[in-house]
Design a protein around this motif. Sequence first.
Motif, short mmCIF file in Angstrom:
data_model
loop_
_atom_site.label_atom_id
_atom_site.label_comp_id
_atom_site.label_asym_id
_atom_site.label_seq_id
_atom_site.Cartn_x
_atom_site.Cartn_y
_atom_site.Cartn_z
N LEU A 85 0.83 -1.20 0.00
CA LEU A 85 0.00 0.00 0.00
C LEU A 85 0.88 1.26 0.00
O LEU A 85 1.95 1.28 0.61
CB LEU A 85 -0.88 0.04 1.26
N PRO A 86 0.42 2.31 -0.67
CA PRO A 86 1.15 3.58 -0.60
C PRO A 86 1.24 4.08 0.85
O PRO A 86 0.37 3.82 1.67
CB PRO A 86 0.29 4.52 -1.46
N ARG A 87 2.29 4.81 1.12
CA ARG A 87 2.62 5.25 2.47
C ARG A 87 1.50 6.01 3.17
O ARG A 87 1.32 5.89 4.38
CB ARG A 87 3.89 6.12 2.38
N ASN A 88 0.73 6.80 2.47
CA ASN A 88 -0.29 7.64 3.10
C ASN A 88 -1.68 7.02 3.11
O ASN A 88 -2.63 7.68 3.54
CB ASN A 88 -0.33 9.02 2.43
N ASP A 89 -1.83 5.80 2.63
CA ASP A 89 -3.15 5.15 2.65
C ASP A 89 -3.57 4.85 4.08
O ASP A 89 -2.73 4.52 4.94
CB ASP A 89 -3.14 3.85 1.84
N THR A 90 -4.85 4.95 4.35
CA THR A 90 -5.40 4.59 5.66
C THR A 90 -6.38 3.44 5.55
O THR A 90 -6.71 2.82 6.56
CB THR A 90 -6.10 5.80 6.31
N ILE A 91 -6.85 3.15 4.35
CA ILE A 91 -7.81 2.07 4.11
C ILE A 91 -7.09 0.91 3.45
O ILE A 91 -6.33 1.10 2.49
CB ILE A 91 -8.98 2.54 3.24
N VAL A 92 -7.35 -0.30 3.96
CA VAL A 92 -6.86 -1.51 3.31
C VAL A 92 -8.02 -2.00 2.45
O VAL A 92 -9.05 -2.43 2.98
CB VAL A 92 -6.43 -2.58 4.34
N PRO A 93 -7.88 -1.93 1.12
CA PRO A 93 -9.03 -2.20 0.27
C PRO A 93 -9.46 -3.66 0.18
O PRO A 93 -10.63 -3.93 -0.08
CB PRO A 93 -8.59 -1.68 -1.10
N ALA A 94 -8.55 -4.59 0.38
CA ALA A 94 -8.92 -6.00 0.21
C ALA A 94 -8.24 -6.88 1.26
O ALA A 94 -7.41 -7.73 0.94
CB ALA A 94 -8.56 -6.47 -1.20
N PRO A 95 -8.61 -6.72 2.54
CA PRO A 95 -8.01 -7.58 3.56
C PRO A 95 -8.46 -9.02 3.37
O PRO A 95 -9.59 -9.28 2.95
CB PRO A 95 -8.54 -6.99 4.86
N VAL A 96 -7.58 -9.94 3.70
CA VAL A 96 -7.89 -11.37 3.60
C VAL A 96 -8.14 -11.94 4.99
O VAL A 96 -8.99 -12.81 5.16
CB VAL A 96 -6.73 -12.13 2.90
#
Length: 180
Positions: A85-96
């Motif tokens: 993920l990019p450094r500034n992302d706060t949402i994990v779009p597809a957690p397993v």
Amino acid sequence: MTVDEFLAWAEGRPGRHELVDGYVHAMAPERAGHARAKIRAQRALEDAIARKRLPGEAMGDGMTVRIDARTAYEPDALVYCGTRLPRNDTIVPAPVIVVEVLSPSTGFYDRHGKLAGYFAVPSVRHYLIVDIDRLMVIHHARDGDDIRTRLVPSGPLRLDPPGLDLSVEDLLGPPPAESL
């Protein structure tokens, strides 16, 4: 409030919060045992990923899982597969894999409300609830259209997909000592 409005609202705000059906819920201060269990869970998942050399990453609390347009949870640990993920992302779009450590203030909702919420996310294959008081892991796993549940007090834990092997002891750590 939508998830996007919530994320803008929460940026730089002290404390931890989750959004449930459009309403902000402050998260209670955590106890030492809970904090230790979260770190253990993340470390166990990181170690399992490294052993298998899988593309993906384990993340600790602070990352957000978008359940729907008006609900976002902050699990205690999670795993996603694929590109970093990019450094500034706060949402994990597809957690397993998502992990919650039970606490007195959130235990009921973790076992019930979040179960349905996490499995509304198509990528989620495993929801682990770490119960540090009963010394067990409750493993909910997606099996086609069904969700299987196992109470696992000890021994191996296979999380497939993505193909991770760890043990309940990795997640629970040593038995608690009241003096610590």
